[in-house]
Scaffold this motif. Structure first.
Motif, PDB file in Angstrom:
ATOM      1  N   TYR A 148       0.812  -1.226   0.000  1.00  0.00           N
ATOM      2  CA  TYR A 148       0.000   0.000   0.000  1.00  0.00           C
ATOM      3  C   TYR A 148       0.843   1.274   0.000  1.00  0.00           C
ATOM      4  CZ  TYR A 148      -4.108  -2.864   0.821  1.00  0.00           C
ATOM      5  OH  TYR A 148      -5.108  -3.787   0.685  1.00  0.00           O
ATOM      6  N   GLY A 149       2.092   1.173   0.414  1.00  0.00           N
ATOM      7  CA  GLY A 149       2.951   2.353   0.446  1.00  0.00           C
ATOM      8  C   GLY A 149       2.756   3.246   1.648  1.00  0.00           C
ATOM      9  N   PHE A 150       2.255   2.677   2.759  1.00  0.00           N
ATOM     10  CA  PHE A 150       1.989   3.489   3.948  1.00  0.00           C
ATOM     11  C   PHE A 150       3.228   4.215   4.461  1.00  0.00           C
ATOM     12  CE2 PHE A 150      -1.581   0.321   4.762  1.00  0.00           C
ATOM     13  CZ  PHE A 150      -2.536   1.150   4.212  1.00  0.00           C
ATOM     14  N   PHE A 151       4.396   3.630   4.285  1.00  0.00           N
ATOM     15  CA  PHE A 151       5.626   4.266   4.743  1.00  0.00           C
ATOM     16  C   PHE A 151       5.842   5.609   4.052  1.00  0.00           C
ATOM     17  CE2 PHE A 151      10.194   5.089   4.528  1.00  0.00           C
ATOM     18  CZ  PHE A 151      10.506   5.068   5.874  1.00  0.00           C
ATOM     19  N   LYS A 152       5.444   5.681   2.784  1.00  0.00           N
ATOM     20  CA  LYS A 152       5.654   6.919   2.020  1.00  0.00           C
ATOM     21  C   LYS A 152       4.522   7.918   2.217  1.00  0.00           C
ATOM     22  CE  LYS A 152       8.598   5.093  -1.580  1.00  0.00           C
ATOM     23  NZ  LYS A 152       8.769   4.827  -2.997  1.00  0.00           N
ATOM     24  N   HIS A 153       3.290   7.491   1.983  1.00  0.00           N
ATOM     25  CA  HIS A 153       2.178   8.462   1.982  1.00  0.00           C
ATOM     26  C   HIS A 153       1.424   8.541   3.302  1.00  0.00           C
ATOM     27  CE1 HIS A 153      -0.560   5.111   1.485  1.00  0.00           C
ATOM     28  NE2 HIS A 153       0.023   4.771   0.354  1.00  0.00           N
ATOM     29  N   LYS A 154       1.743   7.679   4.249  1.00  0.00           N
ATOM     30  CA  LYS A 154       1.159   7.716   5.604  1.00  0.00           C
ATOM     31  C   LYS A 154      -0.362   7.582   5.610  1.00  0.00           C
ATOM     32  CE  LYS A 154       5.319   8.801   7.161  1.00  0.00           C
ATOM     33  NZ  LYS A 154       6.281   8.309   6.199  1.00  0.00           N
ATOM     34  N   GLY A 155      -0.917   6.989   4.542  1.00  0.00           N
ATOM     35  CA  GLY A 155      -2.356   6.781   4.478  1.00  0.00           C
ATOM     36  C   GLY A 155      -3.127   7.903   3.814  1.00  0.00           C
ATOM     37  N   TYR A 156      -2.427   8.978   3.436  1.00  0.00           N
ATOM     38  CA  TYR A 156      -3.105  10.092   2.771  1.00  0.00           C
ATOM     39  C   TYR A 156      -3.512   9.691   1.349  1.00  0.00           C
ATOM     40  CZ  TYR A 156      -2.127  13.291   6.572  1.00  0.00           C
ATOM     41  OH  TYR A 156      -2.132  13.901   7.800  1.00  0.00           O
ATOM     42  N   GLY A 157      -4.390  10.457   0.766  1.00  0.00           N
ATOM     43  CA  GLY A 157      -4.976  10.138  -0.527  1.00  0.00           C
ATOM     44  C   GLY A 157      -4.111  10.510  -1.710  1.00  0.00           C
ATOM     45  N   THR A 158      -3.005   9.861  -1.860  1.00  0.00           N
ATOM     46  CA  THR A 158      -2.117  10.101  -2.997  1.00  0.00           C
ATOM     47  C   THR A 158      -2.516   9.221  -4.179  1.00  0.00           C
ATOM     48  OG1 THR A 158      -0.562   8.378  -2.345  1.00  0.00           O
ATOM     49  CG2 THR A 158      -0.197  10.585  -1.407  1.00  0.00           C
ATOM     50  N   GLN A 159      -1.942   9.512  -5.313  1.00  0.00           N
ATOM     51  CA  GLN A 159      -2.175   8.689  -6.499  1.00  0.00           C
ATOM     52  C   GLN A 159      -1.719   7.247  -6.250  1.00  0.00           C
ATOM     53  OE1 GLN A 159      -3.788   9.561  -9.311  1.00  0.00           O
ATOM     54  NE2 GLN A 159      -3.551   7.488 -10.103  1.00  0.00           N
ATOM     55  N   ALA A 160      -0.558   7.087  -5.622  1.00  0.00           N
ATOM     56  CA  ALA A 160      -0.043   5.738  -5.334  1.00  0.00           C
ATOM     57  C   ALA A 160      -0.995   4.978  -4.403  1.00  0.00           C
ATOM     58  CB  ALA A 160       1.347   5.835  -4.714  1.00  0.00           C
ATOM     59  N   HIS A 161      -1.548   5.662  -3.430  1.00  0.00           N
ATOM     60  CA  HIS A 161      -2.482   5.014  -2.512  1.00  0.00           C
ATOM     61  C   HIS A 161      -3.758   4.621  -3.253  1.00  0.00           C
ATOM     62  CE1 HIS A 161      -4.464   5.116   1.756  1.00  0.00           C
ATOM     63  NE2 HIS A 161      -4.540   3.937   1.191  1.00  0.00           N
ATOM     64  N   SER A 162      -4.238   5.503  -4.104  1.00  0.00           N
ATOM     65  CA  SER A 162      -5.433   5.216  -4.890  1.00  0.00           C
ATOM     66  C   SER A 162      -5.218   3.987  -5.774  1.00  0.00           C
ATOM     67  CB  SER A 162      -5.796   6.435  -5.741  1.00  0.00           C
ATOM     68  OG  SER A 162      -6.957   6.182  -6.491  1.00  0.00           O
ATOM     69  N   GLU A 163      -4.066   3.906  -6.408  1.00  0.00           N
ATOM     70  CA  GLU A 163      -3.756   2.760  -7.264  1.00  0.00           C
ATOM     71  C   GLU A 163      -3.660   1.475  -6.449  1.00  0.00           C
ATOM     72  OE1 GLU A 163      -0.231   4.012  -9.339  1.00  0.00           O
ATOM     73  OE2 GLU A 163      -1.348   5.489 -10.541  1.00  0.00           O
ATOM     74  N   ALA A 164      -3.053   1.541  -5.262  1.00  0.00           N
ATOM     75  CA  ALA A 164      -2.963   0.353  -4.400  1.00  0.00           C
ATOM     76  C   ALA A 164      -4.348  -0.094  -3.957  1.00  0.00           C
ATOM     77  CB  ALA A 164      -2.071   0.652  -3.193  1.00  0.00           C
TER      78      ALA A 164
END
Length: 189
Positions: A148-164
């Motif tokens: 999910y990339g939580f280390f990078k975006h911390k759960g915020y609504g980024t493009q990477a989070h949306s894709e995950a």
């Protein structure tokens, strides 16, 4: 004894909302206190142990994604704030909360201060404790929920989070009451 209170993590789609409560010791000043969002991650990490060691007392409170979904983010934030205050183990003379509203049933007089994390050192310290504690918790969730990339975006609504979310679907730390997560759940179902 003035207690500063602030939160981190109201807007993310995943993870807890976290609150810090701090009573600073006027005999042990801390240089560089300001809104945690104005500081680099390295500076926040450096201030975190200094605040903990120099404060008269502090508390870090949490509200889980489940509590956020049950109560709503505003009430869950207030719950995390009350938990942080209770953890301190003392009743301050006054509580200063960053923002424009206050939790109910605080143990003493309190004031809400808009942008208080920029003007009140105790609120700034609370902001830093909450942000660092939450960021560390999200890094831990990266190991529990890889991909999910939580280390990078911390759960915020980024493009990477949306894709995950689209690829993996929501996991156990997502806030199902938040629209992007709810939509992902509907897609999976």
């Amino acid at each position: 004894m003035i207690c500063g209170v602030d939160e981190a993590g109201r807007g993310p789609w995943a993870g807890p909302v976290t609150a810090g409560a701090v009573i600073l010791d006027p005999r042990k000043p801390i240089e560089g206190l300001t809104d945690s969002k104005k500081l680099t991650e390295a500076r926040r990490e450096a201030l975190y142990p200094e605040i903990k060691s120099k404060a008269l007392t502090y508390g870090i409170g949490w509200a889980s994604p489940g509590e956020i979904d049950t109560l709503n983010i505003r009430e869950a934030t207030f719950l995390a704030m009350k938990r942080a205050i209770a953890i301190m183990g003392v009743i301050p003379d006054e509580i200063l909360v960053d923002g424009n509203s206050l939790p109910d049933d605080l143990p003493c007089k309190a004031r809400a201060i808009v942008k208080g994390d920029l003007t009140e050192p105790a609120i700034s310290a609370a902001s830093i404790l909450a942000k660092v504690a939450r960021d560390r918790a999200m890094a831990d969730l990266e190991h529990r929920y890889p991909g999910y990339g939580f280390f990078k975006h911390k759960g915020y609504g980024t493009q990477a989070h949306s894709e995950a979310l689209q690829q993996l679907g929501p996991c156990g730390c997502h806030r199902t009451s938040f629209a992007p997560v709810r939509r992902a759940l509907e897609t999976v179902a």
